[in-house]
Design an enzyme around this catalytic site. Sequence first.
Site, PDB file in Angstrom:
ATOM      1  N   ASN A  10       0.868  -1.176   0.000  1.00  0.00           N
ATOM      2  CA  ASN A  10       0.000   0.000   0.000  1.00  0.00           C
ATOM      3  C   ASN A  10       0.903   1.223   0.000  1.00  0.00           C
ATOM      4  O   ASN A  10       1.521   1.528   1.012  1.00  0.00           O
ATOM      5  CB  ASN A  10      -0.888  -0.025   1.259  1.00  0.00           C
ATOM      6  N   LYS A  12       0.057   4.217  -0.172  1.00  0.00           N
ATOM      7  CA  LYS A  12      -0.588   5.391   0.452  1.00  0.00           C
ATOM      8  C   LYS A  12      -0.364   6.617  -0.444  1.00  0.00           C
ATOM      9  O   LYS A  12      -0.395   6.475  -1.658  1.00  0.00           O
ATOM     10  CB  LYS A  12      -0.064   5.573   1.875  1.00  0.00           C
ATOM     11  N   HIS A  90      -9.361   1.181   5.110  1.00  0.00           N
ATOM     12  CA  HIS A  90      -8.087   1.366   5.812  1.00  0.00           C
ATOM     13  C   HIS A  90      -8.308   2.325   6.981  1.00  0.00           C
ATOM     14  O   HIS A  90      -9.100   3.249   6.895  1.00  0.00           O
ATOM     15  CB  HIS A  90      -7.040   1.923   4.840  1.00  0.00           C
ATOM     16  N   GLU A  92      -6.677   4.709   7.961  1.00  0.00           N
ATOM     17  CA  GLU A  92      -6.448   6.117   7.608  1.00  0.00           C
ATOM     18  C   GLU A  92      -7.665   6.709   6.907  1.00  0.00           C
ATOM     19  O   GLU A  92      -7.959   7.895   7.060  1.00  0.00           O
ATOM     20  CB  GLU A  92      -5.171   6.228   6.757  1.00  0.00           C
ATOM     21  N   GLU A 160      -5.048  -4.909  10.588  1.00  0.00           N
ATOM     22  CA  GLU A 160      -4.029  -3.886  10.787  1.00  0.00           C
ATOM     23  C   GLU A 160      -4.299  -3.135  12.090  1.00  0.00           C
ATOM     24  O   GLU A 160      -5.129  -2.208  12.113  1.00  0.00           O
ATOM     25  CB  GLU A 160      -4.042  -2.888   9.630  1.00  0.00           C
ATOM     26  N   GLY A 166       2.984   2.147  10.782  1.00  0.00           N
ATOM     27  CA  GLY A 166       3.989   3.200  10.643  1.00  0.00           C
ATOM     28  C   GLY A 166       4.730   3.536  11.926  1.00  0.00           C
ATOM     29  O   GLY A 166       5.397   4.566  12.005  1.00  0.00           O
ATOM     30  N   SER A 204       3.792  -2.271  10.241  1.00  0.00           N
ATOM     31  CA  SER A 204       5.246  -2.353  10.478  1.00  0.00           C
ATOM     32  C   SER A 204       5.841  -3.696  10.064  1.00  0.00           C
ATOM     33  O   SER A 204       6.777  -4.185  10.707  1.00  0.00           O
ATOM     34  CB  SER A 204       5.570  -2.030  11.941  1.00  0.00           C
TER      35      SER A 204
HETATM   36  P1  13P Z   1       3.344   0.284   7.549  1.00  0.00           P
HETATM   37  O1  13P Z   1       3.829  -1.004   6.918  1.00  0.00           O
HETATM   38  O2  13P Z   1       4.080   1.487   7.016  1.00  0.00           O
HETATM   39  O3  13P Z   1       3.304   0.203   9.032  1.00  0.00           O
HETATM   40  O4  13P Z   1       1.823   0.500   7.048  1.00  0.00           O
HETATM   41  C1  13P Z   1       0.930  -0.547   7.169  1.00  0.00           C
HETATM   42  C2  13P Z   1      -0.315  -0.188   6.447  1.00  0.00           C
HETATM   43  O5  13P Z   1      -1.056   0.672   6.867  1.00  0.00           O
HETATM   44  C3  13P Z   1      -0.594  -0.890   5.178  1.00  0.00           C
HETATM   45  O6  13P Z   1      -1.889  -0.637   4.748  1.00  0.00           O
END
Ligand code: 13P
Length: 244
Positions: A10, A12, A90, A92, A160, A166, A204
């Site tokens: 992803n 983002k 997601h 976010e 997640e 992150g 992560s």
């Molecule tokens: P990270 O791997 O950067 O922690 O992000 C995970 C994520 O949100 C994937 O959708």
Amino acid sequence: MAPQKIAAGNWKMNGDLAALTQLDALTADGCQVLICPPSVLIHAMVQKAEGSAILVGGQDCHDKTSGAHTGDISAEQMRDVGASHVILGHSERRADHGETDADVSAKAITAHQAGLVTVICIGETESQRDSGETLQVIATQLAGSVPDCATADNTVIAYEPVWAIGTGRTPTEDQIAEVHALLRDELGARFTDGANMSLLYGGSVKAANATQIFAIPHVDGALVGGASLKADDFAPIIAALTAA
Ligand code: 13P
């Protein structure tokens, strides 16, 4: 049929046309490899991936097929430019755009009708985990976000934990195993092919922890953020999944 192994990236709101060269160093054999770039890059990435087994997806879609929705993108438009998957729900999107389980479910129905595979994301916040609500939160999000039309062919679930995204922090193996076992049980009880739905862990994931995470029961792959942006970081994760 065992669940499909999937290494999903992803991107983002990261990447540009120049970043598409990262695909040159990725191969997909032994597991599915999916990359979900920002929507403006989907078409170019599809063209770049041509001739390889790499799949390309979006990061969100609208729940309507077309119309007066300035700034939004439909599932059919993504399909039209060659996307095969779309990430939905997601954390976010849930946090930044107020998306609810019902919103995610409505989008998933539209995405399935357009022929996209949905990657439906769920996960608890840190305070929910600290107060012992994780399994309840996950069960509620799963029930509300996954529509009745879901099958093992059109739906992937990504667990997640919000606090692991992150942050460089990951749950313990037992914590991941507990949630994935719940997902498997709930999906198996609700869907005839629930035992075959792919369950991804996200938060992560990196080369250094991928092998450990992929050894956990009912973890069929990963949804990777930061470590999917560079082939040097993503390729070892794909290799770990292939070997798992
Ligand atoms: P990270 O791997 O950067 O922690 O992000 C995970 C994520 O949100 C994937 O959708």
